[in-house]
Design an enzyme around this catalytic site. Sequence first.
Site, short mmCIF file in Angstrom:
data_model
loop_
_atom_site.label_atom_id
_atom_site.label_comp_id
_atom_site.label_asym_id
_atom_site.label_seq_id
_atom_site.Cartn_x
_atom_site.Cartn_y
_atom_site.Cartn_z
N MET A 163 24.15 9.90 2.30
CA MET A 163 23.89 11.20 2.93
C MET A 163 24.10 11.11 4.44
SD MET A 163 23.38 14.26 2.36
CE MET A 163 22.58 14.81 0.87
N GLU A 208 0.82 -1.22 0.00
CA GLU A 208 0.00 0.00 0.00
C GLU A 208 0.85 1.27 0.00
OE1 GLU A 208 -0.41 -2.58 2.04
OE2 GLU A 208 -2.49 -3.28 1.90
N PHE A 228 -11.17 -7.34 14.38
CA PHE A 228 -10.06 -7.77 13.51
C PHE A 228 -9.78 -6.69 12.46
CE2 PHE A 228 -8.57 -10.09 9.68
CZ PHE A 228 -7.32 -10.44 10.18
N GLN A 229 -8.54 -6.28 12.37
CA GLN A 229 -8.07 -5.26 11.43
C GLN A 229 -8.79 -3.92 11.59
OE1 GLN A 229 -7.94 -7.16 7.49
NE2 GLN A 229 -5.87 -7.83 8.00
N LYS A 254 -17.61 -1.36 6.16
CA LYS A 254 -17.96 -2.43 5.22
C LYS A 254 -19.48 -2.49 5.00
CE LYS A 254 -16.86 -7.25 4.22
NZ LYS A 254 -16.13 -8.45 4.66
C1 TPP Z 1 12.28 6.30 4.97
C2 TPP Z 1 13.52 7.03 5.32
N1 TPP Z 1 14.35 6.52 6.27
C3 TPP Z 1 15.49 7.18 6.60
C4 TPP Z 1 15.83 8.34 5.99
C5 TPP Z 1 17.10 9.09 6.38
N2 TPP Z 1 18.02 9.16 5.23
C6 TPP Z 1 18.13 10.24 4.45
S1 TPP Z 1 19.21 10.06 3.18
C7 TPP Z 1 19.59 8.51 3.69
C8 TPP Z 1 20.60 7.69 2.95
C9 TPP Z 1 20.10 7.23 1.62
O1 TPP Z 1 20.99 6.26 1.11
P1 TPP Z 1 20.92 5.82 -0.38
O2 TPP Z 1 19.54 5.51 -0.77
O3 TPP Z 1 21.94 4.77 -0.64
O4 TPP Z 1 21.31 7.17 -1.14
P2 TPP Z 1 22.73 7.97 -1.13
O5 TPP Z 1 22.63 9.04 -0.09
O6 TPP Z 1 23.80 6.98 -0.83
O7 TPP Z 1 22.83 8.54 -2.51
C10 TPP Z 1 18.87 8.16 4.84
C11 TPP Z 1 18.97 6.87 5.54
C12 TPP Z 1 14.93 8.84 5.02
N3 TPP Z 1 15.15 10.00 4.40
N4 TPP Z 1 13.81 8.15 4.69
#
Ligand code: TPP
Length: 561
Positions: free
Chosen positions: A472, A49, A111-112, A161
């Site tokens: 990042m 979803e 449920f759910q 429902k």
């Molecule tokens: C759902 C989610 N969880 C955690 C983060 C925190 N976060 C921001 S950038 C990042 C790293 C992303 O890694 P990758 O997809 O390999 O991209 P890169 O920065 O290496 O290009 C994280 C964990 C986020 N933005 N979204």
Amino acid sequence: MELTGAQIIWECLQREGVDVVFGYPGGTILPTYDAMVHSSVRHVLCRHEQGATHMADGYSRASGRTGVVIATSGPGATNLVTGLATAMMDSVPLVAITGQVSSTLLGSDAFQEVDVTGVTIPITKHSYLIKDPKDIAPAIREAFALARAGRPGPVLVDITKDAQAKKVEFDWEGSAPRRHLRHVPAPVPETQLAKAVAMIQASRRPLILAGHGITLSGAHRSILEFAEKAGIPVAATLLGLDAFPPSHPLFLGFMGMHGSPWTNLAIQEADLLIALGMRFDDRVTGDPTTFAPHARKIHVEIDPTEVNKNIAVDLALLGDLKVVLDQLTPKVEPIETGPWLESLDGLKNLFDAPDWPRVRPGVGISPVDVLKELQIQAPGAVMVTDVGQHQMWEAQVMRHQRPRTLLTSGGLGTMGFALPAAIGAKIACPDAEVWVVAGDGGIQMNSQEFMTLTQEGLKINIAVLNNFNLGMVRQWQTHFYEDRRSGSTLSFSPDFQLLAQAYGLKGVLVKTMEEAEAAIREARAGDTSTLIEFHVDQEASVYPLIPPGARIQDMIHEPPS
Ligand SMILES: Cc1ncc(C[n+]2csc(CCOP(=O)(O)OP(=O)(O)O)c2C)c(N)n1
Ligand SMILES: [Mg+2]
């Protein structure tokens, strides 16, 4: 005409002009799935979803139409949460329809059963709980009106429902939304316009800050006419990057934490900021107390709660951006901005603008070079980016020529957004070339939607910039935590070629720029969706970097020594 609640749902969707819904079935939405058999609306069966919600979101961002997602109660409904929050933060119009347990069971921990209207209060514009079939048509019609009215966003309609199963008289005309929701943008009072014109004419170093509101209000031509007539340069937020022609001499480029240095310095030197459909996000302003210290500020904004929220302004023009600009442009005269534009050219030269951004040579190919190659080969593509370093490099490198050609999760920064959003975009715009740019981390969130891609017979291409890192996060650890890499190394990557093949895609691994060039060419030419995994420099960082909450002029241009 007597119809079941479920039949009314499809009747309303059809009459609202919906051609496709993204969904996933379950117990409490079964009456609606059963009635779908007789509906002409296309249903895309997703694999999760969350994927369905991002698809509806990507569909809307690419086309301007309202995206629709449908799910069951409980876990189905809670799986919508991240997608709804993503759409809410970026003002994307969505309607989510969820099944709910029967009205007699409500509140019994059936449920759910989850109180999804409660859960989604802060991440929707509104949420309805419908227990009576006669309320379905008014709620759905109002949901579509609300999603689009004023500042767009997601609206949820939760329907029990039994309400889906019961028959009732269907009254489309009698279900019309209340009048205030049939949004007709009002003009701004002349006195306000006169104040704005006076501020603009008195300015010598004006700067437009262009945001997502330009795309949302369809004001691309209006901003161009305004900027050209007055002679004012334009800086863009992440979601405003496709709102102004990138090769236009007045376009300065990307602002904010990873924006181009000359754009950010221009903000600090400006004597007037004209903020158009942007909300002074902290990723744009850095330290708000030192942001644009010499500038008076005009904020053109549809959402009154955004005015004076992050940055105090001298004048607010509340209304639909296109309407306001079309009122303003005939009243402004060209300003003497020649010396200002010359000084901005000087700044650009200082930072070697044509060659920017550059990353230091490292081991593996440069992620920036990969994106530059993509720019050369696919300049008109719809780019759908995930979240992380690759997202920022894409924003720095690529030139988005037309509105709605950069789709990205700006406000929430949702990893896992890109693949499903790209599928939604391709469904909305079947003739467009669509590329996903994702990291090795983010592509593993929602990778199940590769199956939906193949199922729907769609062709998009996926560039995975694999740095074997949550890049990042690693970059912030390098700069702000003495390079302690706690939980940010992804030493284990799936075999992306096999993963792609498992879902019916083509998978290619690329380790040199020669291979990159050929792989991009072949992916574009072929009929099959292709995932290209680029082994990029694992240590590259995105510059400049304005540390969170710091002053713009404190931007960092290189790694710590
Ligand atoms: C759902 C989610 N969880 C955690 C983060 C925190 N976060 C921001 S950038 C990042 C790293 C992303 O890694 P990758 O997809 O390999 O991209 P890169 O920065 O290496 O290009 C994280 C964990 C986020 N933005 N979204
Ligand atoms: Mg990565």
